[in-house]
Motif scaffolding. Sequence first.
Motif, PDB file in Angstrom:
ATOM      1  N   THR A 196     -49.858 -33.501   6.978  1.00 40.28           N
ATOM      2  CA  THR A 196     -50.940 -33.237   6.035  1.00 40.28           C
ATOM      3  C   THR A 196     -51.253 -31.743   6.033  1.00 40.28           C
ATOM      4  O   THR A 196     -51.063 -31.049   7.029  1.00 40.28           O
ATOM      5  N   TRP A 197     -51.761 -31.279   4.909  1.00 41.46           N
ATOM      6  CA  TRP A 197     -52.051 -29.860   4.732  1.00 41.46           C
ATOM      7  C   TRP A 197     -53.561 -29.628   4.714  1.00 41.46           C
ATOM      8  O   TRP A 197     -54.326 -30.436   4.194  1.00 41.46           O
ATOM      9  N   SER A 198     -53.971 -28.488   5.260  1.00 45.86           N
ATOM     10  CA  SER A 198     -55.354 -28.030   5.156  1.00 45.86           C
ATOM     11  C   SER A 198     -55.359 -26.661   4.511  1.00 45.86           C
ATOM     12  O   SER A 198     -54.374 -25.919   4.593  1.00 45.86           O
ATOM     13  N   ASN A 199     -56.447 -26.328   3.839  1.00 52.36           N
ATOM     14  CA  ASN A 199     -56.590 -24.968   3.323  1.00 52.36           C
ATOM     15  C   ASN A 199     -58.008 -24.485   3.578  1.00 52.36           C
ATOM     16  O   ASN A 199     -58.970 -25.243   3.458  1.00 52.36           O
ATOM     17  N   THR A 200     -58.103 -23.203   3.954  1.00 50.75           N
ATOM     18  CA  THR A 200     -59.367 -22.614   4.375  1.00 50.75           C
ATOM     19  C   THR A 200     -59.560 -21.283   3.675  1.00 50.75           C
ATOM     20  O   THR A 200     -58.622 -20.471   3.602  1.00 50.75           O
ATOM     21  N   LEU A 201     -60.755 -21.031   3.176  1.00 47.94           N
ATOM     22  CA  LEU A 201     -61.067 -19.747   2.557  1.00 47.94           C
ATOM     23  C   LEU A 201     -61.155 -18.673   3.635  1.00 47.94           C
ATOM     24  O   LEU A 201     -61.918 -18.807   4.600  1.00 47.94           O
TER      25      LEU A 201
END
Length: 428
Positions: free
Chosen positions: A280-285
């Motif tokens: 699974t992928w996560s994205n963070t500012l």
Amino acid sequence: MNSSIARFNGLVFLATAVLVVAPPSPPASASQAPSSSASASQAQTTQPSASQPQAAGPTGFTASNLKFRAQEIVTDFGVGYAVVPGDVNGDKQMDVLAISGTELVWFKAPTWEKNVILGAGITTADNVTLAPHDIDGDGRLDIALGAGWTRQNTGTLQWVRQNAPGATPAWEVFHIGAESTLHRIKWADVDGDKKHELIVAPLHGKGAKGPAWDGPSARLLVFRPPAKPAHEPWPMEVAGEANHIQHNFIVMNVDKDPQDELITASKEGLRLWKRGNDATWSNTLIGEGAPGEVKVGQVNGRRMLATVEPWHGAGVAVHAEKPGAPIWVKTTIETALTDGHALGWADFDGDGSDELAVGWRGKPFGVAVYLVDREGALKSKQMIDDTGMACEDLIVGDFNGDKKPDIVAAGRATRNIKIYWNETGAKP
């Protein structure tokens, strides 16, 4: 063998492979008539109308110890969408690969003779992005190529395989996939298995409408070369759908683990993308604003992300990493570019810290180098070329083996490619 039908500009080829015999290469200085595709692309360039005053452009440039000598290696090239480095013929010298709307070419070091890999009509116009890599493990440099940028923005993705020296054809084209408004591609090891995946970033989500380009978000895709990449489908994974105007991205190992992370530049800011062990992928500012370009460098040991913002904008910002803080500290160092479109960090003066090369393509166009301190604040800036390069793309690297980073830039309105040889510190 896969017997699917590949179509290129109305020509139908049975089977995945398209046999390509490159036409004879003209000398690097030879003029070439602009193609209809290149002309159409040229019309997209922002130019002042007769009723609009020309923008003033950036000011405040000063002399410094940096010294560059320009060499134009091709003229009348068409829109120079992208340039990348690569050792194409395996001679341990760094060559330059480039695309116009209709051609894929390479310039052989050290003479910079132009060699055509794919001529007009092989891909769906326009070519827009490329990423070299030895895809099939035969020891020869291949090229992933994104095209289909104009017309219906079909976004075609293909593998251009380099065959053995003396083979006919010298290069072959294999279809990988398609994604509307496909805009940038790069290779990265996102799962830490020591094998590279092809990352694909379209500009817009399917069905998004201008001028705001809201609506569906752009996907971020991962293609894995199969065991037999010429004959088997390439498995595709969707990393996510979170960005609008996803204009560019970089590959970076942010946390020093075995895998690469991705940083995207979009209307939503700078986002850090990471693939987990569970796929699974996560994205963070990590950076605020609405950037269209992003490149990473370091100043006095501190990592910096440079951006052009907004998309095709007038500003350049430097985001300095702040340990323990989720958002990197942003400092704006330029506000007057005319259609900013290219960035590149390198230690041009040999002081151990990187300087930032910046290119813009709207009149008055140019290429310059910006020096910042460890906080990201501007110290000085030096113009490198203020007349001869409407910069669509640039790269930095050592192209003559003298241990000094040079700049290679490709022009849009100027339709040329130049090498800016770094002669800083050289005796007159």
